[in-house]
Design a protein around this motif. Structure first.
Motif, short mmCIF file in Angstrom:
data_model
loop_
_atom_site.label_atom_id
_atom_site.label_comp_id
_atom_site.label_asym_id
_atom_site.label_seq_id
_atom_site.Cartn_x
_atom_site.Cartn_y
_atom_site.Cartn_z
N PHE A 32 0.83 -1.20 0.00
CA PHE A 32 0.00 0.00 0.00
C PHE A 32 0.86 1.25 0.00
CE2 PHE A 32 -2.69 -3.21 2.00
CZ PHE A 32 -3.94 -2.96 1.49
N GLU A 33 0.25 2.33 -0.47
CA GLU A 33 0.88 3.64 -0.43
C GLU A 33 -0.15 4.64 0.11
OE1 GLU A 33 2.82 6.91 -3.56
OE2 GLU A 33 1.74 5.15 -4.31
N VAL A 34 0.12 5.22 1.29
CA VAL A 34 -0.78 6.22 1.85
C VAL A 34 -0.62 7.50 1.03
CG1 VAL A 34 -1.40 7.59 3.88
CG2 VAL A 34 -0.58 5.24 4.17
N VAL A 35 -1.71 7.93 0.40
CA VAL A 35 -1.61 9.07 -0.52
C VAL A 35 -2.43 10.29 -0.08
CG1 VAL A 35 -1.07 7.63 -2.51
CG2 VAL A 35 -3.46 8.15 -1.98
N GLY A 36 -3.32 10.12 0.91
CA GLY A 36 -4.13 11.26 1.33
C GLY A 36 -5.30 10.83 2.18
N PHE A 43 -9.24 21.39 8.29
CA PHE A 43 -8.60 21.19 6.98
C PHE A 43 -7.14 21.64 6.99
CE2 PHE A 43 -8.29 22.56 2.34
CZ PHE A 43 -8.01 21.28 1.90
N LYS A 44 -6.86 22.72 7.65
CA LYS A 44 -5.49 23.23 7.71
C LYS A 44 -4.59 22.23 8.44
CE LYS A 44 -2.74 27.25 9.15
NZ LYS A 44 -2.76 28.58 9.80
N GLU A 45 -5.09 21.70 9.55
CA GLU A 45 -4.32 20.72 10.31
C GLU A 45 -4.13 19.43 9.50
OE1 GLU A 45 -5.95 19.91 14.14
OE2 GLU A 45 -5.75 21.99 14.85
N SER A 46 -5.16 19.06 8.78
CA SER A 46 -5.11 17.85 7.97
C SER A 46 -4.04 17.98 6.88
CB SER A 46 -6.48 17.60 7.33
OG SER A 46 -6.59 16.30 6.83
N ARG A 47 -4.00 19.13 6.23
CA ARG A 47 -3.01 19.36 5.18
C ARG A 47 -1.60 19.37 5.76
NH1 ARG A 47 -4.54 21.77 0.26
NH2 ARG A 47 -2.67 23.08 0.31
N GLN A 48 -1.45 20.00 6.92
CA GLN A 48 -0.13 20.08 7.54
C GLN A 48 0.35 18.69 7.96
OE1 GLN A 48 2.01 22.84 7.88
NE2 GLN A 48 3.37 21.10 8.37
N VAL A 60 -5.45 15.56 0.00
CA VAL A 60 -6.06 15.82 1.30
C VAL A 60 -7.32 16.64 1.07
CG1 VAL A 60 -5.80 16.93 3.54
CG2 VAL A 60 -3.87 15.71 2.53
N TYR A 61 -8.43 16.19 1.64
CA TYR A 61 -9.73 16.83 1.40
C TYR A 61 -10.34 17.36 2.69
CZ TYR A 61 -9.33 14.40 -3.09
OH TYR A 61 -8.91 13.95 -4.32
N LYS A 62 -11.30 18.28 2.52
CA LYS A 62 -11.97 18.86 3.68
C LYS A 62 -12.85 17.86 4.39
CE LYS A 62 -12.05 23.67 2.10
NZ LYS A 62 -12.91 24.85 1.76
N ASP A 63 -13.51 16.99 3.61
CA ASP A 63 -14.40 15.99 4.20
C ASP A 63 -14.55 14.82 3.24
OD1 ASP A 63 -16.26 16.81 2.21
OD2 ASP A 63 -17.15 18.29 3.57
N ASP A 65 -17.19 13.73 1.54
CA ASP A 65 -17.91 14.04 0.30
C ASP A 65 -16.97 14.64 -0.75
OD1 ASP A 65 -20.32 13.09 1.26
OD2 ASP A 65 -20.97 15.04 2.02
N GLN A 66 -16.10 15.53 -0.29
CA GLN A 66 -15.15 16.15 -1.23
C GLN A 66 -14.16 15.12 -1.73
OE1 GLN A 66 -11.76 18.94 -0.23
NE2 GLN A 66 -13.28 20.46 -0.91
N LEU A 67 -13.76 14.19 -0.87
CA LEU A 67 -12.83 13.13 -1.28
C LEU A 67 -13.46 12.28 -2.38
CD1 LEU A 67 -10.68 10.84 0.98
CD2 LEU A 67 -12.11 9.83 -0.78
N ILE A 68 -14.68 11.85 -2.16
CA ILE A 68 -15.36 11.00 -3.15
C ILE A 68 -15.53 11.74 -4.47
CG2 ILE A 68 -17.56 9.89 -3.72
CD1 ILE A 68 -17.79 9.17 -0.72
N GLU A 69 -15.94 13.00 -4.39
CA GLU A 69 -16.14 13.80 -5.61
C GLU A 69 -14.82 13.99 -6.35
OE1 GLU A 69 -17.76 18.24 -6.97
OE2 GLU A 69 -17.77 17.66 -4.85
N GLY A 70 -13.77 14.35 -5.60
CA GLY A 70 -12.48 14.62 -6.23
C GLY A 70 -11.86 13.39 -6.84
N GLU A 71 -11.91 12.27 -6.14
CA GLU A 71 -11.28 11.05 -6.63
C GLU A 71 -12.06 10.45 -7.80
OE1 GLU A 71 -8.24 9.66 -5.59
OE2 GLU A 71 -8.14 11.66 -4.67
N SER A 72 -13.36 10.62 -7.80
CA SER A 72 -14.20 10.05 -8.86
C SER A 72 -13.94 10.71 -10.21
CB SER A 72 -15.69 10.18 -8.49
OG SER A 72 -15.97 9.43 -7.33
N LYS A 73 -13.38 11.91 -10.20
CA LYS A 73 -13.10 12.63 -11.44
C LYS A 73 -11.78 12.19 -12.08
CE LYS A 73 -15.55 16.83 -10.01
NZ LYS A 73 -15.39 18.27 -9.63
N LEU A 74 -10.97 11.46 -11.31
CA LEU A 74 -9.64 11.09 -11.78
C LEU A 74 -9.67 9.80 -12.59
CD1 LEU A 74 -7.62 11.73 -8.48
CD2 LEU A 74 -7.78 13.25 -10.48
#
Length: 379
Positions: A32-36, A43-48, A60-63, A65-74
């Motif tokens: 495995f590779e942890v990617v986000g 969100f700021k703490e998560s990114r840091q 790294v996503y805010k929540d 829902d954003q993760l699912i939306e962002g990854e589904s476009k790739l």
């Protein structure tokens, strides 16, 4: 391009012990590779945190829902493939359901959900999704637990007569006696933890272990729980009598108020011909006892062990293996399943194990609430 499975994580940030455990386990076999993911509500703490891990903040996503939306476009080869859920219990169900509905593989901390009904819904969702789902009953990954399972299945101890399993911790002892503290931690908050604390947190580990190792299923149980104070709504200690059949009985003892105990998880199974004993604090030793014979001690890494045990052994004989290795073995099994490789069904607990755990928790609480009576589990 890396052939590693892209892993996203929900929760487990900052100084989270469970977060460290999962990240180390995921990296252990280079599968495995942890990617986000979403490591924190901030969100700021998560990114840091992602930057500190050296993985960057691109995924790294805010929540969720954003993760699912962002990854589904790739494109498929760039997406997060599997997501580990390391959040408090009350978030498991909604997160897991959304992930399954959107085609992700899932690795979820236990307990699976906060209710058995939610667990059954997840089972149905998984049937439709046809992805891989693992529940991290971590201790099933220990090589000598796997050896114990295989020895029992091979009939080495004969027909099982008695199962004795204990999980004692003491961490909640100083908290439960302080009114302000016991009303401020999420483990003792029914809104976040569900209907149980001790049984849901560690008793479910013991329940899963009893069924996993023995190959038997609990048919009925009788529980007596301790809440310690009238204002405390969550159990912190409990004893559960188990019936696997008319003549196979057991006892499960779990406590988080066992003063001074750290992580005393032990299992003893006695058959007609012999008995087997294992303790988590000395995980390299599996004891086989027989009447009129000297005690036999089995250790990991030796050729006399089963294929399942040896597959989960990473070091030569004599080198201690621990909980990171145990969790790593579960991740390894999940990786095989995701990749479509052949794997042993005992390599990782699945959603049915998680649902069984939820059924157990609810029946234990019901048995206690109804006056310490025998209740039946779904089978």
């Amino acid at each position: 391009m890396s052939k590693k499975i892209k892993l996203g994580i929900l929760g487990g940030g900052e100084d989270s012990l469970i977060g460290i455990l999962h990240r180390v386990a995921a990296n252990m076999f280079d599968r495995f590779e942890v990617v986000g993911g979403v490591f924190s509500r901030d969100f700021k703490e998560s990114r840091q945190f992602a930057e500190d891990l050296g993985i960057g903040s691109k995924k790294v996503y805010k929540d969720l829902d954003q993760l699912i939306e962002g990854e589904s476009k790739l494109p498929a080869d760039e997406r997060i493939q599997v997501v580990s859920i390391l959040t408090p219990n009350f978030l498991h169900f909604s997160m897991a359901k959304k992930l399954l509905e959107n085609g992700f593989h899932v690795i979820c901390e236990k307990p699976l959900t906060t209710t058995y009904g939610e667990a059954k819904i997840l089972e149905d969702t998984l049937n439709n999704a046809k992805t891989i789902f693992a529940v991290t009953y971590t201790y099933s990954g220990y090589p000598m637990i796997r050896q114990m399972k295989e020895m029992i299945a091979a009939g080495e101890i004969g027909e099982i007569q008695k199962i004795d399993i204990q999980y004692y911790q003491g961490w909640i002892n100083p908290i439960i006696h302080n009114e302000e503290q016991r009303n401020s931690i999420w483990r003792l908050d029914p809104e976040k933890s569900g209907i149980s604390c001790c049984i849901a947190d560690i008793g479910t580990h013991a329940f899963h272990m009893a069924e996993y190792v023995s190959g038997l299923r609990v048919e009925k149980l009788l529980a007596d729980l301790n809440y310690m104070y009238p204002d405390n709504k969550m159990d912190v200690d409990g004893t559960v009598l188990l019936r696997f059949s008319e003549y196979v009985k057991g006892v499960l003892r779990a406590s988080q108020t066992a003063t001074g105990e750290e992580n005393d998880f032990t299992i003893k199974i006695y058959g007609k011909k012999a008995g087997l004993k294992w303790g988590q604090e000395s995980p390299n030793y599996l004891y086989k006892i027989e009447e009129g014979q000297p005690i036999k001690i089995l250790k990991p890494g030796h050729g006399y062990n089963s294929a399942l045990s040896l597959d989960g052994t990473k070091l030569p004989p004599g080198h201690p293996e621990g909980i990171f290795d145990s969790m790593g073995n579960i991740y390894k099994g999940v990786a095989k399943a995701i990749k479509g490789e052949e794997y042993h069904p005992g390599e990782f607990p699945g959603i049915k194990d998680g649902a069984r755990g939820m059924n157990f928790i609810e029946k234990v609480v019901a048995s206690h609430a109804e006056g310490n009576v025998w209740v039946s589990l779904d089978n």
